[in-house]
Design a protein around this motif. Structure first.
Motif, short mmCIF file in Angstrom:
data_model
loop_
_atom_site.label_atom_id
_atom_site.label_comp_id
_atom_site.label_asym_id
_atom_site.label_seq_id
_atom_site.Cartn_x
_atom_site.Cartn_y
_atom_site.Cartn_z
N GLY A 83 24.30 -14.79 25.70
CA GLY A 83 25.10 -15.69 26.91
C GLY A 83 24.99 -15.16 28.23
O GLY A 83 25.83 -15.55 29.14
N LEU A 84 24.08 -14.35 28.52
CA LEU A 84 24.05 -13.76 29.93
C LEU A 84 23.52 -14.88 31.03
O LEU A 84 23.96 -14.76 32.08
CB LEU A 84 23.22 -12.68 29.97
CG LEU A 84 23.88 -11.63 29.11
CD1 LEU A 84 22.78 -10.12 29.02
CD2 LEU A 84 25.16 -10.77 29.49
N ALA A 114 14.44 -12.31 27.86
CA ALA A 114 14.83 -13.79 27.48
C ALA A 114 15.55 -13.84 26.34
O ALA A 114 16.65 -14.59 26.35
CB ALA A 114 13.50 -14.42 27.25
N LEU A 115 15.24 -13.04 25.18
CA LEU A 115 16.02 -13.04 23.96
C LEU A 115 17.35 -12.81 24.26
O LEU A 115 18.14 -13.20 23.66
CB LEU A 115 15.19 -12.39 22.95
CG LEU A 115 13.89 -12.56 22.53
CD1 LEU A 115 12.86 -11.85 21.52
CD2 LEU A 115 13.69 -14.35 22.11
N LEU A 170 17.90 -15.36 37.96
CA LEU A 170 17.87 -13.94 38.22
C LEU A 170 18.82 -13.07 37.91
O LEU A 170 18.61 -11.87 37.42
CB LEU A 170 17.35 -13.70 39.60
CG LEU A 170 15.52 -14.01 39.79
CD1 LEU A 170 15.32 -13.93 41.28
CD2 LEU A 170 14.96 -12.95 39.05
N ASP A 171 20.12 -13.35 38.34
CA ASP A 171 21.29 -12.62 37.94
C ASP A 171 21.24 -12.47 36.32
O ASP A 171 21.70 -11.28 35.89
CB ASP A 171 22.53 -13.50 38.23
CG ASP A 171 22.87 -13.29 39.81
OD1 ASP A 171 22.59 -12.17 40.42
OD2 ASP A 171 23.66 -14.20 40.37
N GLY A 172 21.21 -13.56 35.65
CA GLY A 172 21.10 -13.48 34.31
C GLY A 172 19.94 -12.70 33.78
O GLY A 172 20.28 -11.90 32.82
N HIS A 173 18.70 -12.58 34.28
CA HIS A 173 17.42 -11.79 33.96
C HIS A 173 17.91 -10.52 34.20
O HIS A 173 17.86 -9.63 33.17
CB HIS A 173 16.42 -12.13 34.70
CG HIS A 173 15.23 -11.46 34.61
ND1 HIS A 173 14.73 -11.09 33.18
CD2 HIS A 173 14.53 -10.40 35.44
CE1 HIS A 173 13.78 -10.25 33.54
NE2 HIS A 173 13.67 -9.62 34.69
N ALA A 181 9.68 -7.87 33.97
CA ALA A 181 10.45 -7.84 32.83
C ALA A 181 10.35 -6.79 31.75
O ALA A 181 11.04 -6.37 31.32
CB ALA A 181 10.30 -9.32 31.67
N ALA A 182 9.02 -6.53 31.60
CA ALA A 182 8.59 -5.47 30.56
C ALA A 182 7.13 -4.99 30.74
O ALA A 182 6.23 -5.58 31.40
CB ALA A 182 8.29 -6.15 29.18
#
Length: 358
Positions: free
Chosen positions: A64-65, A57-58, A255-258, A123-124
């Motif tokens: 800018g993703l 997220a950070l 999701l693309d950005g993630h 995510a992690a």
């Protein structure tokens, strides 16, 4: 820095990069679906924590993703300290999606009868531990102590209560028992530990490393020691079910950005710490010490795989801890959009382990 651990972490990140090669470039280079076709909504409201375990997220915001992937859809954010507070906002419709731990995700799904939200990606993994004061060197030394967790029912709170029960200690949700557990906001936990008011805490990164670096704590148990291959989910991406149903185009772009953020971390190990630390400074007003961010990143792996196969165990842990209701988690995962992104890039898909759509 522990060279063996660092090498292992970078190798793992390399495997993540290999699995997802092309995902980020595909998201960045393809024409934005929202801009071309007209998105079904003009805003997505995203929650996250200013923790190393929420680095996708950070990074996604700082680099800018998300903005690139979402096009004309604005991303607005809200920062939380722990999962139950984020779930309250999600349930109230104040946010549409959030980075969060697995146990609050399980809780809201069960309590709503499967109607509230779905996990759409991992995510992690890793990055949680019980750190304690000098003089506590063995589980038996915890008798009569006071320990903190981020919030009642959050992922680290459940892990702490489960582990203490396995060690033969009784606890309850009101702070009684052989070991008193006091759910406390992470920054306050650091202060209380420095003052000697509490004896330790089960925390996510970077708070584990902060208590070690700034307050002289040491690790009594790394949660990775309790899981097969040391892999356990720390952070997932959860979306409100109604938002997913009504705006799958926007969720896919989110999701693309993630995916791009996870890929960026894997591709830029030398820069990642600085970007993550800068984002934490922007949210908290103070950067982490170099030693803290370096140590924290040694203990966290970033991946889009939510490790769904661990969630039945997490349910059992929450029940034994007394922090969740009994119920089914069939349908908790909806990984179809994520797997579509992975497939289109020629990469391996991830499994819902029979607990939803994949």
């Amino acid at each position: 820095m522990n060279k063996l651990r660092t090498a292992t972490t970078l190798t793992t990140l390399g495997l993540v990069a290999a699995m997802m090669a092309g995902c980020a470039s595909a998201a960045a280079s393809s024409p934005d679906a929202s801009a071309e076709a007209g998105a079904s909504v003009d805003e997505v409201r995203l929650g996250y924590f200013a923790n190393v375990t929420h680095a996708p997220a950070l990074v996604g915001l700082a680099e800018g993703l998300f903005e690139d992937a979402l096009g004309d859809v604005e991303v607005t954010t809200q920062v939380f300290n722990a999962g139950p507070a984020a779930i309250e906002a999600l349930s109230a419709g104040a946010i549409d999606a959030t980075y969060i731990g697995p146990n609050p995700s399980i809780n809201t799904f069960i309590q709503s009868g499967g109607e509230s939200a779905h996990i759409i990606a991992g995510a992690a993994t890793g990055g949680a531990a019980l750190v304690v004061r000098e003089g506590i060197d063995d589980p038996a030394d915890l008798e009569g102590t006071t320990l903190a967790s981020p919030q009642l029912g959050n992922t680290q709170d459940v892990s702490l209560r489960t582990w203490l029960a396995d060690e033969g200690f009784e606890t309850d949700t009101s702070g009684g028992g052989d070991v008193s557990i006091t759910p406390t906001e992470n920054a306050q936990t650091l202060t209380l530990f420095q003052q000697g008011t509490i004896d330790g805490a089960w925390l996510p990164e970077p708070w584990v490393s902060r208590l070690i670096d700034e307050a002289g704590a040491h690790v009594l148990i790394d949660e990775a020691e309790l899981w097969e291959d040391g892999e356990f989910p720390t952070t997932v991406l959860l979306v409100r079910a109604e938002f997913l149903d009504e705006h799958p185009d926007v969720v896919e772009n989110l999701l693309d950005g993630h995916v791009a953020a996870v890929q960026w971390i894997a591709d830029n190990p030398d820069e990642a710490g600085g970007v993550i630390n800068g984002a934490i400074e922007a949210e908290t007003g103070k950067p982490l010490a170099d030693a803290v961010i370096a140590r924290a990143l040694e203990h966290v792996t970033f991946s889009v795989d939510p490790h769904a196969d661990t969630f039945e165990t997490l349910v059992a842990n929450g029940l034994s801890a007394g922090t969740q209701k009994d119920g089914s988690i069939d349908g908790l995962f909806d990984l179809r959009l994520l797997n579509g992104i992975l497939e289109s890039a020629g990469n391996d898909t991830v499994s819902a382990a029979g607990l939803g759509e994949d």
